[in-house]
Design a protein around this motif. Structure first.
Motif, PDB file in Angstrom:
ATOM      1  N   PRO A 307       0.818  -1.214   0.000  1.00  0.00           N
ATOM      2  CA  PRO A 307       0.000   0.000   0.000  1.00  0.00           C
ATOM      3  C   PRO A 307       0.856   1.269   0.000  1.00  0.00           C
ATOM      4  CG  PRO A 307      -0.895  -1.579   1.555  1.00  0.00           C
ATOM      5  CD  PRO A 307       0.430  -2.127   1.088  1.00  0.00           C
ATOM      6  N   PHE A 322      -5.153   2.312  -6.630  1.00  0.00           N
ATOM      7  CA  PHE A 322      -5.325   0.948  -6.130  1.00  0.00           C
ATOM      8  C   PHE A 322      -6.676   0.367  -6.551  1.00  0.00           C
ATOM      9  CE2 PHE A 322      -1.969   2.561  -3.288  1.00  0.00           C
ATOM     10  CZ  PHE A 322      -1.041   1.543  -3.442  1.00  0.00           C
ATOM     11  N   ARG A 326      -7.194  -2.980  -8.679  1.00  0.00           N
ATOM     12  CA  ARG A 326      -8.124  -4.064  -8.325  1.00  0.00           C
ATOM     13  C   ARG A 326      -8.998  -4.402  -9.530  1.00  0.00           C
ATOM     14  NH1 ARG A 326      -9.660  -8.659  -5.483  1.00  0.00           N
ATOM     15  NH2 ARG A 326      -8.548  -9.064  -7.416  1.00  0.00           N
ATOM     16  N   VAL A 338      -2.070  -8.074  -1.403  1.00  0.00           N
ATOM     17  CA  VAL A 338      -1.639  -6.824  -0.786  1.00  0.00           C
ATOM     18  C   VAL A 338      -0.671  -7.161   0.345  1.00  0.00           C
ATOM     19  CG1 VAL A 338      -2.359  -4.755   0.424  1.00  0.00           C
ATOM     20  CG2 VAL A 338      -3.751  -5.649  -1.454  1.00  0.00           C
ATOM     21  N   GLU A 340       0.952  -6.232   3.374  1.00  0.00           N
ATOM     22  CA  GLU A 340       0.811  -5.278   4.490  1.00  0.00           C
ATOM     23  C   GLU A 340       1.828  -5.571   5.594  1.00  0.00           C
ATOM     24  OE1 GLU A 340      -1.539  -2.698   5.268  1.00  0.00           O
ATOM     25  OE2 GLU A 340      -3.364  -3.119   4.089  1.00  0.00           O
ATOM     26  N   HIS A 354      -4.796  -0.783   3.387  1.00  0.00           N
ATOM     27  CA  HIS A 354      -5.688  -0.838   2.218  1.00  0.00           C
ATOM     28  C   HIS A 354      -7.119  -0.464   2.594  1.00  0.00           C
ATOM     29  CE1 HIS A 354      -6.547  -5.063   3.497  1.00  0.00           C
ATOM     30  NE2 HIS A 354      -7.698  -4.837   2.915  1.00  0.00           N
ATOM     31  N   PRO A 363      -9.070  -7.429  -1.554  1.00  0.00           N
ATOM     32  CA  PRO A 363      -7.927  -8.117  -2.137  1.00  0.00           C
ATOM     33  C   PRO A 363      -8.134  -9.622  -1.969  1.00  0.00           C
ATOM     34  CG  PRO A 363      -7.202  -6.511  -0.470  1.00  0.00           C
ATOM     35  CD  PRO A 363      -8.684  -6.606  -0.378  1.00  0.00           C
ATOM     36  N   VAL A 366      -4.090 -10.947   1.764  1.00  0.00           N
ATOM     37  CA  VAL A 366      -3.381  -9.872   2.472  1.00  0.00           C
ATOM     38  C   VAL A 366      -2.344 -10.512   3.385  1.00  0.00           C
ATOM     39  CG1 VAL A 366      -3.583  -7.988   4.146  1.00  0.00           C
ATOM     40  CG2 VAL A 366      -5.355  -8.294   2.394  1.00  0.00           C
TER      41      VAL A 366
END
Lengths: 511, 511
Positions: A307, A322, A326, A338, A340, A354, A363, A366
């Motif tokens: 992100p 973003f 997607r 994603v 993170e 996100h 997503p 993650v």
């Protein structure tokens, strides 16, 4: 002020950390009892009451860094452990809250926080409590192979903790050990999903697939790719490193997969003055993604993205970018992963970064680690569980001891409203930095992170010298990319810490 | 006997595990005081005094496995976590020593031990003590980024623990999180070393190398290989999985590097009757290694091998074979990486299984995990530290909490003489199995592991059914490869446990 400084520093070093933790714990319990979080405006709490009542009030730097004791210790350590990346030898028993102590008992305000991985401050009493609990002893000494022999409590451990903060739309987790591990397992899930979809539900593996897989050859070991972005960082094992594009020093001499990298937006700052140029830049980057997905020498199974690109230089993109990404991945049947690992768990002013994007469709995967103190990936689509047992498996599949820590972090983040707190402290800090950037436009360039909590960065023409000087005024601060200064304070970073940080930056820039 | 069984089981479940651990700790301290290990013949200790005085005397199976409570728990867990590889839902608070309890409080003698990763028994008092220590609390709640901010105690932690058992000739360690992680970092070290040697000491990276590395292209991202062996297992991330050759299910659908696999000796048993054939087999396998090293499409930087191929089916080779392999790797300037993830830490009757080989020149790298409860790799050549900082680096570089556990394991292994103990118990167990294999030659085939402690295996024509039946008589036992039963008892496995195991096997084979 000097007397306060000394007094506080002495008072802190006089009590043992055990004792400090005991005091903290009692206060924490007391505080919870007399002021339920819901009845107190988070902002007033954060600006008035320190989370760590015994925390030093100021940094205290008494020697050069590294000081004499540290220099001896570094030399000793170097005999058996590479110390060339060493930043400071620390004394964690003397560290508290936002303050880290080095081996010479210099006390620094820590806005780097173990490369963005300490959420609740050093010697946090709630963590000390769970670390001394019977559950922790069991988790440490009876370490299960979680895929084979999970404890009965595992369901509750997951549901009441890790899964209670699962990103919207995702309800499953695969637990792991580190960010690299989490990402690589996510890539494996993506590849298995890709072939499952191609093969058709219920279709068996062919004999040829089974035998060629053993030889690392097609079709059993297929040519499939993960698309990542220039300057992205996703870890340093072989699969994750193939998607990492931060710096040559991370990659050179290591074999890698021939996977594509797309351009990541290079936004111009301040954002308000560069709206059209940035919009164009982001749209070109999305076009680059689409071009690569449709033209790469092999199918792209997933796109992985941070992100906010952290290690590579703290590069941001807009929520629109973003959302566009997607849409593109949905259009081309490519999974969106994603990452993170660095952005997750509150620092951006949302629990997951996100969450800033308002996606229509979540997503697919993650990944998380760092401030979670454990690691893993979330997913929602049941088909991302491979079609057979033992395809996504390893001995430990994470560490329940570290999961207990994460679960307590989650509880504390919620109890103290630390996500909202960080959003507010971040806004305050950003405002202060904006003022400074006007005073020192050559030294603070491309200030970024306006609405992303304390996840703030800027470019500094003499970055390394700046970071070093910040230590002399008592601040431990990190860099990333070629020239960025990145702020990664903890979630217990408060306004009075922000004030000290801003003063210190000004002091260094003035000098 | 039934009354003993019930009595013991009841007595055990009546005391809480906390209380049991307390009792154990006092006894452990008492025992250490009144009989220093050096004055007592290990064998007599091991055959007479149980390491866990409160341990159940027999397994106790009261329900089907999974029993009614477990069945409910599995269903609940499956909602959020893949349970298809689940073997038993465990109750670790009710487990002790060599006995694991399931959620229905069936007590099983555990000779699988969390896929060979529990060395000192469940709820070991020495581990409980370190797990409740102030050092552990600090390690858990102030988790350092070890490459940047190590604690001052880190040198002593390494020297007094991990490095005190470094394989002969190796004196450095790089710490990690898991077996896969350890192996991948070892491979990276090998690749960087390879290019360092090619490039010449002090030679800088070229511009072309720096820029191509960022694109995952040659020459910056070179074509170099790790050679592994058929049926080898080295982990499941992308680099390690490329060297894993255990089963298609571990590899299928996952992209991999085009790296070579050599034949691993398929020895004939009993060894005494197949001396010539086995010698020929091993020499052919060495020839295969040499052929691959000299003819592969790209240079081979390292050979990775397990001292006993575990996951792939428990295949052994002779010390002569490994000495030959060491010679070959030296001859061709290829590093030798010994993967001791499963074989290390005592189970083979030596601390490191490669101690059985009497090498003239030590392996270049030895990787470890599992029974160490942490992970990493040892090395000796200082040039295996890359030529610049941050080339071998990640955020955590291991977990000091788990390192404290390993250090205590090391101390206990030494205090109780568990390596020698395991060599002796293994010999006793092997002898019993040899007798059984004569009685049931069709059911116990290719019995192997005569001089490798309790690291024993055989082939069973109906392996999966056998493993299942063993549960009904109270033994948790593992398999590997196509048809092998693998024994992986803990280091606190004693003769009386061996007797129960042998009886149970006989009972199942008779039925």
């Amino acid at each position: 002020m000097l007397s306060t400084l000394r007094g506080s520093s002495r008072a802190f070093s006089r009590v043992s950390v055990r004792r400090a933790v005991e005091i903290q714990q009692r206060r924490a319990i007391h505080n919870t009892r007399c002021r339920p979080a819901a009845n107190i405006a988070v902002d007033s709490v954060s600006s008035q009451e320190p989370f760590f009542p015994n925390e030093p009030t100021r940094p205290s730097v008494k020697t050069e860094i590294p000081g004499p004791k540290s220099q001896v210790a570094i030399k000793e350590l170097d005999e058996v452990f590479d110390t060339r990346s060493l930043n400071m030898i620390c004394d964690y028993e003397h560290s508290l809250g936002n303050y880290v102590s080095d081996h010479d008992h210099n006390l620094l305000l820590d806005v780097y926080a173990q490369i963005a991985s300490i959420p609740l401050g050093y010697n946090n009493p709630a963590l000390a409590k769970v670390a001394s609990s019977p559950e922790m002893v069991t988790a440490l000494i009876d370490r299960p192979a979680l895929g084979n022999f999970p404890p009965a409590s595992w369901t509750q451990t997951l549901k009441s903790g890790i899964l209670s903060v699962a990103p919207k739309g995702l309800n499953q987790v695969f637990t792991g050990m580190s960010g690299s591990d989490a990402n690589e397992c996510a890539y494996k899930a993506a590849f298995m999903f890709h072939r499952r979809r191609e093969r058709g539900e219920g279709a068996p593996f062919t004999e040829e697939e089974l035998s060629t897989a053993m030889n690392n050859q097609k079709p059993g070991s297929p040519d499939l790719a993960i698309l990542s972005f220039r300057k992205g960082f996703h870890g340093r094992l072989f699969g994750s490193l193939s998607t990492t594009r931060s710096k040559p020093i991370h990659k050179i001499d290591i074999p890698s997969f021939n996977w594509p990298q797309a351009r990541f937006p290079q936004l111009k700052y301040p954002l308000e003055e560069n709206v059209e140029a940035n919009k164009k830049e982001e749209s070109e980057c999305l076009a680059d993604v689409e071009r690569l997905i449709t033209s790469w020498h092999c199918p792209v199974s997933a796109v992985v993205i941070e992100p906010i690109q952290s290690e590579g230089g703290d590069f941001h993109a807009s929520p629109e970018f973003f959302r566009g990404l997607r849409e593109l991945t949905l259009k081309h049947n490519v999974l969106l992963i994603v990452d993170e690992v660095q952005t997750g768990v509150g620092a951006t002013g949302k629990f997951w970064a996100h969450d800033h994007w308002n996606l229509q469709s979540p997503p697919d995967i993650v990944t998380f680690s760092k401030k979670a103190q454990t690691a893993g990936y979330y997913f929602g689509n049941p088909l991302l569980r491979p079609n057979m047992a033992y395809r996504q498996f390893n001995t430990w599949m994470g560490d329940p001891a570290r999961v207990l820590i994460f679960n307590t972090i989650i509880k504390e983040v919620e109890r103290l409203g630390l996500v909202e707190h960080t959003a507010q402290t971040g806004a305050y800090l950003f405002n202060g930095l904006e003022q400074l950037s006007k005073k020192f436009p050559g030294e603070i360039q491309n200030l970024r992170g306006k609405n992303t909590g304390t996840f703030i960065a800027w470019d500094s023409p003499q970055r390394d010298a700046f970071l070093k000087k910040m230590k002399t005024v008592g601040v431990n601060i990190g860099g990333c990319g070629e020239s960025a200064v990145r702020l990664r304070p903890m979630l217990v970073f408060q306004r009075h810490h922000a004030d000290i940080l801003l003063e210190s930056i000004e002091k260094v820039l003035k000098a």
